[in-house]
Design an enzyme around this catalytic site. Structure first.
Site, PDB file in Angstrom:
ATOM      1  N   LYS A   9      -1.958 -33.111 -23.147  1.00  0.00           N
ATOM      2  CA  LYS A   9      -2.582 -33.693 -24.365  1.00  0.00           C
ATOM      3  C   LYS A   9      -4.209 -33.897 -24.149  1.00  0.00           C
ATOM      4  CE  LYS A   9      -1.972 -37.744 -27.601  1.00  0.00           C
ATOM      5  NZ  LYS A   9      -1.152 -38.890 -27.718  1.00  0.00           N
ATOM      6  N   SER A  25      -7.650 -19.025 -33.659  1.00  0.00           N
ATOM      7  CA  SER A  25      -7.337 -19.884 -32.373  1.00  0.00           C
ATOM      8  C   SER A  25      -8.257 -21.079 -32.472  1.00  0.00           C
ATOM      9  CB  SER A  25      -7.627 -18.909 -31.040  1.00  0.00           C
ATOM     10  OG  SER A  25      -9.132 -18.735 -31.506  1.00  0.00           O
ATOM     11  N   TYR A  58      -3.587 -20.850 -30.591  1.00  0.00           N
ATOM     12  CA  TYR A  58      -3.813 -20.548 -29.136  1.00  0.00           C
ATOM     13  C   TYR A  58      -4.950 -20.842 -28.956  1.00  0.00           C
ATOM     14  CZ  TYR A  58      -5.896 -16.284 -30.689  1.00  0.00           C
ATOM     15  OH  TYR A  58      -6.369 -15.308 -31.168  1.00  0.00           O
TER      16      TYR A  58
END
Length: 115
Positions: A9, A25, A58
């Site tokens: 995180k 992305s 991603y």
């Protein structure tokens, strides 16, 4: 049985760029990737604190120390420069593994996106 647990995180970073004309992305400063145990190409989930958007994409590795958080392609419609986002990744593991697992959670300075 496998369960999904938060693995990584990056808590509260500021979007520095939004590039609609890119394949897709999120580009993230490589120093943040290392600290949060994230890899280029890894799937991440993004929460925009400014507008409530939640989406996944991603990772692309950005220049180390640059503080870059750039949403690319369609994700650029979900946040704009200046928005505060949280970036998370999850991993599948057994309940036994999950009891022992410690996620990598980092808290960068939102003004600079640096640790």
């Amino acid at each position: 049985m496998l369960i999904e647990m938060m693995k990584s995180k990056i808590h509260r970073v500021t979007v520095t760029e939004a590039n609609l004309n890119y394949i897709g992305s999120i580009t993230i400063d490589s120093a943040l990737l290392k600290a949060a145990n994230l890899l280029p190409g890894e799937r991440v989930f993004i929460v925009n604190n400014n507008n409530g958007e939640r989406f996944d994409t991603y990772v692309i590795e950005g220049e180390e120390g640059s503080g870059v958080i750039c949403l690319n392609g369609a994700a650029a419609r979900k946040a704009q420069p200046g928005d505060i986002v949280i970036i998370m990744a999850y991993a599948q593991m057994t309940p036994e593994e999950a009891r022992e697992f410690k996620p990598a959670v980092i808290f960068p300075d939102t003004a600079t996106n640096r640790l």
